[in-house]
Design a protein around this motif. Structure first.
Motif, PDB file in Angstrom:
ATOM      1  N   THR A  82       0.793  -1.214   0.000  1.00  0.00           N
ATOM      2  CA  THR A  82       0.000   0.000   0.000  1.00  0.00           C
ATOM      3  C   THR A  82       0.829   1.269   0.000  1.00  0.00           C
ATOM      4  O   THR A  82       1.799   1.398   0.745  1.00  0.00           O
ATOM      5  CB  THR A  82      -0.966   0.027   1.203  1.00  0.00           C
ATOM      6  N   GLU A  84       0.588   5.545   0.377  1.00  0.00           N
ATOM      7  CA  GLU A  84      -0.122   6.446   1.274  1.00  0.00           C
ATOM      8  C   GLU A  84      -0.722   7.579   0.450  1.00  0.00           C
ATOM      9  O   GLU A  84      -0.007   8.293  -0.239  1.00  0.00           O
ATOM     10  CB  GLU A  84       0.859   6.998   2.301  1.00  0.00           C
ATOM     11  N   GLN A  90      -5.138   3.694   0.357  1.00  0.00           N
ATOM     12  CA  GLN A  90      -5.287   3.731  -1.101  1.00  0.00           C
ATOM     13  C   GLN A  90      -6.719   3.344  -1.453  1.00  0.00           C
ATOM     14  O   GLN A  90      -7.169   2.248  -1.121  1.00  0.00           O
ATOM     15  CB  GLN A  90      -4.350   2.682  -1.695  1.00  0.00           C
ATOM     16  N   ILE A 111       1.877  -6.315   5.934  1.00  0.00           N
ATOM     17  CA  ILE A 111       1.717  -5.029   5.251  1.00  0.00           C
ATOM     18  C   ILE A 111       3.075  -4.531   4.770  1.00  0.00           C
ATOM     19  O   ILE A 111       4.024  -4.423   5.557  1.00  0.00           O
ATOM     20  CB  ILE A 111       1.081  -3.986   6.185  1.00  0.00           C
ATOM     21  N   SER A 113       4.445  -1.169   2.948  1.00  0.00           N
ATOM     22  CA  SER A 113       4.035   0.188   2.584  1.00  0.00           C
ATOM     23  C   SER A 113       5.180   0.908   1.885  1.00  0.00           C
ATOM     24  O   SER A 113       6.343   0.553   2.019  1.00  0.00           O
ATOM     25  CB  SER A 113       3.588   0.969   3.819  1.00  0.00           C
ATOM     26  N   TYR A 114       4.805   1.948   1.142  1.00  0.00           N
ATOM     27  CA  TYR A 114       5.803   2.701   0.401  1.00  0.00           C
ATOM     28  C   TYR A 114       5.331   4.136   0.217  1.00  0.00           C
ATOM     29  O   TYR A 114       4.142   4.438   0.379  1.00  0.00           O
ATOM     30  CB  TYR A 114       6.061   2.070  -0.972  1.00  0.00           C
ATOM     31  N   SER A 115       6.279   4.994  -0.124  1.00  0.00           N
ATOM     32  CA  SER A 115       5.931   6.368  -0.471  1.00  0.00           C
ATOM     33  C   SER A 115       6.999   6.938  -1.398  1.00  0.00           C
ATOM     34  O   SER A 115       8.094   6.384  -1.525  1.00  0.00           O
ATOM     35  CB  SER A 115       5.813   7.240   0.782  1.00  0.00           C
ATOM     36  N   GLY A 121       5.227   5.468   3.788  1.00  0.00           N
ATOM     37  CA  GLY A 121       3.830   5.050   3.870  1.00  0.00           C
ATOM     38  C   GLY A 121       3.394   4.529   5.222  1.00  0.00           C
ATOM     39  O   GLY A 121       2.427   3.768   5.307  1.00  0.00           O
ATOM     40  N   ALA A 124      -0.346   4.930   6.201  1.00  0.00           N
ATOM     41  CA  ALA A 124      -1.230   3.983   5.520  1.00  0.00           C
ATOM     42  C   ALA A 124      -1.114   2.603   6.149  1.00  0.00           C
ATOM     43  O   ALA A 124      -2.116   1.906   6.346  1.00  0.00           O
ATOM     44  CB  ALA A 124      -0.897   3.916   4.037  1.00  0.00           C
ATOM     45  N   ALA A 125       0.097   2.191   6.482  1.00  0.00           N
ATOM     46  CA  ALA A 125       0.297   0.886   7.117  1.00  0.00           C
ATOM     47  C   ALA A 125      -0.452   0.807   8.448  1.00  0.00           C
ATOM     48  O   ALA A 125      -1.085  -0.206   8.762  1.00  0.00           O
ATOM     49  CB  ALA A 125       1.787   0.610   7.320  1.00  0.00           C
ATOM     50  N   TRP A 128      -4.112   0.409   7.746  1.00  0.00           N
ATOM     51  CA  TRP A 128      -4.420  -0.947   7.269  1.00  0.00           C
ATOM     52  C   TRP A 128      -4.419  -1.963   8.401  1.00  0.00           C
ATOM     53  O   TRP A 128      -5.189  -2.926   8.371  1.00  0.00           O
ATOM     54  CB  TRP A 128      -3.457  -1.372   6.158  1.00  0.00           C
ATOM     55  N   SER A 145       8.707  -1.452   4.933  1.00  0.00           N
ATOM     56  CA  SER A 145       8.416  -0.058   4.590  1.00  0.00           C
ATOM     57  C   SER A 145       9.506   0.487   3.681  1.00  0.00           C
ATOM     58  O   SER A 145      10.690   0.417   4.014  1.00  0.00           O
ATOM     59  CB  SER A 145       8.338   0.789   5.858  1.00  0.00           C
TER      60      SER A 145
END
Length: 196
Positions: A82, A84, A90, A111, A113-115, A121, A124-125, A128, A145
């Motif tokens: 996901t 962010e 998302q 999870i 996450s990335y940005s 992210g 967002a994590a 989630w 991450s």
């Protein structure tokens, strides 16, 4: 024993970067001996949520929705990749998973996450974790991450640079945590079935 793990990804953006991370996770899980499959919300292309899969009668759900329900129910565990969006979830990925509920229950989820920026992210994590827990999944404690995703993979989709190297080093523990919970949940479901 091989595990079946679905890797969910939900961006609909034209120049989406997170697909690189999602594809790499699928490859990395497969290299460990697991059966990993990418579930790309854009490719599945479910409508905005009106009726969940469980709201349809037998054989009445759209074919793509029905096929994914079967795949989710047969999986041992999940990875949610996901980005962010404005500090939150998302929308494409959230819409996809909201079509299902009982299929996810009593299975673990991890999870990733990335940005585009330095914060990877994490908001967002965090969001989630709450959502997946409410859907009946056990969320693993080891996150994956990735910051600055735009430069973290080379042209062949391999981790590159400082951020890519960091994610490659972190992946084994992330996967070990998920697979431990997959094995535990699979054994418990086989021994006792669902808890209620």
């Amino acid at each position: 024993m091989s595990r079946t793990i679905l890797v969910f990804y939900g961006s609909y953006r034209r120049d989406r970067q997170g697909i690189k991370l999602a594809r790499w996770i699928v490859e990395a899980l497969a290299a460990r001996g697991d059966r990993a499959e990418l579930v790309d919300a854009k490719a599945v292309d479910l409508p905005m949520l009106d009726r969940r899969h469980s709201d349809y009668g037998e054989g009445e759900a759209p074919a793509a929705m029905d096929a994914l329900a079967t795949a989710i129910a047969a999986a041992d565990g999940f990875v949610f990749v996901t980005g962010e969006y404005n500090g939150g979830l998302q929308p494409g990925l959230k819409n996809l998973v909201d079509h299902y509920l009982p299929q996810f229950a009593w299975r673990p989820a991890a999870i990733a996450s990335y940005s585009a920026g330095p914060f990877a992210g994490v908001r967002a994590a965090t969001a989630w974790r709450t959502t997946l827990g409410a859907m009946g999944m056990v969320v693993t404690s080891t996150p994956l991450s990735l910051a600055r995703i735009g430069s973290a993979f080379d042209a062949d989709g391999r981790p590159a640079g400082e951020d890519g190297t960091r994610i490659a080093k972190a992946f084994p523990r992330f996967a070990d945590d998920l697979c431990w919970w997959v094995n535990a949940a699979r054994a418990q479901r086989a021994a006792d079935g669902p808890p209620f």
